[in-house]
Structures are given as C-alpha cells and as structure tokens.
Design an enzyme around this catalytic site. Structure first.
Site, PDB file in Angstrom:
ATOM      1  N   LYS A   1       8.638   5.627 -12.630  1.00  0.00           N
ATOM      2  CA  LYS A   1       9.859   5.018 -13.129  1.00  0.00           C
ATOM      3  C   LYS A   1       9.824   4.025 -14.069  1.00  0.00           C
ATOM      4  CE  LYS A   1      12.179   5.381  -8.705  1.00  0.00           C
ATOM      5  NZ  LYS A   1      12.564   4.604  -7.500  1.00  0.00           N
TER       6      LYS A   1
ATOM      7  N   LYS B   1      12.868  22.909  -7.237  1.00  0.00           N
ATOM      8  CA  LYS B   1      13.247  22.242  -6.257  1.00  0.00           C
ATOM      9  C   LYS B   1      14.527  21.630  -6.052  1.00  0.00           C
ATOM     10  CE  LYS B   1      11.782  18.506  -3.064  1.00  0.00           C
ATOM     11  NZ  LYS B   1      11.445  17.351  -2.890  1.00  0.00           N
TER      12      LYS B   1
ATOM     13  N   LYS C   1      19.281  16.624  -7.695  1.00  0.00           N
ATOM     14  CA  LYS C   1      20.442  16.034  -8.330  1.00  0.00           C
ATOM     15  C   LYS C   1      19.976  15.857  -9.749  1.00  0.00           C
ATOM     16  CE  LYS C   1      22.545  12.053  -8.067  1.00  0.00           C
ATOM     17  NZ  LYS C   1      23.661  11.488  -8.601  1.00  0.00           N
TER      18      LYS C   1
END
Ligand code: TRP
Ligand code: SF4
Length: 331
Positions: free
Chosen positions: A115, A195, A198
């Site tokens: 991240k 996969k 979102k």
C-alpha cells in the site's frame, strides 16, 4: 474456539466472492457461538486508505456494511455486531501497543509495503494499521479470528504483540489463532480473467439488481471451444460452470456438465439456469435488505446494542491493562 472476532472494512458493496468466502462462514460461526461471536465494522481502518476514504460517504458505507451483513444472515440478536469507532477503547489499547511495538516489525508487513509503495505521502496510520487490528482482537481476548490468507501476517504480529505484552506486564492476552476457511472458494471475476475484486471491477454484488446481474452473466465468457451451438464444450474450462458449483444443486451441475460435453445445452440456457439458481440464494438476502432499508432503525438499534455489549467487554480489559502498565488512578 471460545470467542471469535472478525473485522470488515466499510468499503462499499459486498460481492458474491465476499459472500461465499467470508460472510457465509461468519453466519455459521454466529449460529454456533452466539454472543461470543463479535463482528466489527472497522471504520477507523478505513481512514487509512486515502483514495477510498470520504467523510461524506463513510457513514453511509458503515450503515450499508451493517445492513448487508444482517441481510446475509448475521443475526444481531444472537451475535455482537458493532462499529469500531463506537468502542473508543480500541484506539486507546492500540496506542499502548504502539509503544511496545518496534517500527521494524511494522515496516516489514507486506500489506504495508504494497500500500505504501503506491502512495506519494504515506500516513503514519497505514504503518499502525496492524497494531489497531491487534487491539480489535486482543481487547476482547478473542482466541479465534476468521480471516483470509492475506491477513495471516497481521495475525502473526497480533500474537507477537500479545506475547510481548504478557512478557512485560504479566499474563493478560491469549494468542489468537487465525481460522482459515478451507472451504471458501477463490471466486473468479465475471470477466473470467482475475479473482473477483472490487478494484478490478469484475464483481457481481450481493445486493445487485437482478437485471444487471443477468446482463453481466449474459456477456460473460464461456469455454472458448464452443464457437457454434453444436460444438461440445468442457465445463471445467468455463466460468459459468464454476459459478454453478457455488449456487446450483448437484443434479443441475451434473446435467449441465453432461449437456455441455455433448452440446445438448446451449450456453445461453446454461446461463439462465445459473441465474435462476443464483437468485434463489440472493433474492431472500435482497428482500431482507430492502426491508431493512425501509426500517433503518432496526439496523441502528442493532449497532447500538452491539456497541454496548462490546464496550462493556472492552472496558473490563482496559481496566486491567491500565492497572498493569502503571497508569496513575487515585479515584
Ligand atoms: N485488516 C482486515 C482486512 O483488511 C480487517 C480487520 C481489521 C480485521 N481489524 C480486524 C480482521 C480484526 C480480523 C480481525 O480484511
Ligand atoms: Fe459453459 Fe455452460 Fe456453455 Fe458449457 S454450456 S461452455 S458450462 S456456459
């Protein structure tokens, strides 16, 4: 397994991959553990994602996360469903843990590195994220944490934090175990390529409008060998068949498999069958969700009661922790 805690971020719509992979298992755990099953909507964690966090949208998303989970079968009368920020003791314990946790333990977390690598300016909260997660778990002295594989490293750190605290201040926290759902399928996205996720944008959402779901299935890829209607296919190379395995009864799966191999069934009919069976699972959830939307006070009351229950447990742990770490309290 005595006490279970899991957390979900209020990041928007729940897709069928989340439903099959996590929520179904939570519902079962809730059935067997009742009040000892705690489910926390982790809004303070959501603040660490600068690209998704929006102060205008967060309350709505938190409400939606609660509504969707209740609609999916989590019974707030039986289990404890609550919002992280409604139990401020989490952040208090988190601070205490940060004082005992080496920065090096946090900078080596792979999720942090992933991240942080994408951000120009890295908020310190992103580094502290797993410490808050440890507090979420340990403040209830939970022994079991149902999570996906991507959270195993955070769980290991949680155990480390518990051990370190116990070593320094006396036995306080159990070392919680991750509960991996071995039966959870890795649900492929409706694009058939990745996969379901979102961020990829290849989801079917649990509360999605049936028309929109059908439209996605209608154009979804099938076995590329079936160019014409009469070409036989291989269901094991087809996304639609995979979805049948989640939603359709055994007989339907067998009929589809045979029909596909013999070109006895066309892909459109196969998809219609899938759609009908998928909606058999989703329709009752969507109906409950619609009901709760008409009566938001049911969701609100559930969260209020959940927070009260959670908070009385959290307070007890904090009394113990404050005393053990030597905070002055003359009154
Ligand atoms: N980090 C978890 C995730 O992204 C969410 C989470 C926060 C959590 N606190 C937790 C999960 C405590 C389990 C227990 O999925
Ligand atoms: Fe896939 Fe069904 Fe078409 Fe076979 S018949 S290729 S399983 S959609």
């Amino acid at each position: 397994m005595k006490r279970v805690l899991s957390g979900i971020q209020p990041t928007g719509a729940i897709h069928i991959g989340n439903y099959l992979g996590a929520i179904k298992q939570w519902v079962q755990l809730g059935e067997s553990l009742g009040k000892e099953a705690l489910f926390c909507i982790v809004d303070y964690h959501a603040l660490t994602n600068p690209s998704a966090y929006d102060p205008e949208l967060l309350p709505q998303r938190t409400f939606e996360a609660a509504l969707a989970n209740i609609a999916a079968g989590l019974d707030p009368q039986k289990i404890t469903l609550f919002v992280q920020s409604h139990v401020p003791e989490h952040t208090e314990l988190s601070w205490i843990f940060t004082t005992q946790t080496p920065v090096g333990d946090l900078t080596r977390m792979t999720q942090y590195k992933d991240k942080a690598g994408k951000l120009k300016s890295v908020p310190a909260g992103l580094l502290m994220y797993p410490v808050l997660q440890a507090a979420d778990i340990l403040i209830y002295k939970a022994d079991t944490v149902p999570v996906g594989e991507d959270q195993l490293q955070h769980l290991e750190l949680t155990r480390e934090i518990a051990r370190r605290f116990n070593g320094a201040f006396g036995e306080t926290f159990p070392e919680p175990q991750a509960l991996l759902n071995s039966r959870a399928p890795r649900v492929p996205g409706v694009d058939g390529a990745a996969k379901m996720s979102k961020s990829v944008g290849n989801t079917i959402d649990m509360l999605e409008d049936p028309k929109s779901i059908w439209e996605k299935l209608r154009v979804a890829p099938t076995d590329p060998a079936r160019v014409r209607r009469n070409d036989p296919g291989d269901p094991d190379r087809c996304l639609i068949f995979k979805y049948h395995s989640y939603f359709s009864p055994e007989e339907v799966q067998q009929a589809v498999s045979q029909g596909c191999r013999s070109a006895g069934i066309g892909c459109v009919d196969c998809k219609k069958l899938l759609f009908d069976n998928m909606m058999k699972t989703l329709r009752p959830i969507q109906e409950r969700a619609a009901e709760l939307r008409r009566q938001p006070e049911i969701v609100e009351a559930a969260l209020r009661e959940g927070a009260e229950r959670a908070r009385s447990m959290a307070r007890e742990t904090m009394h113990e922790v404050r005393r053990k770490i030597g905070l002055y309290k003359p009154y």
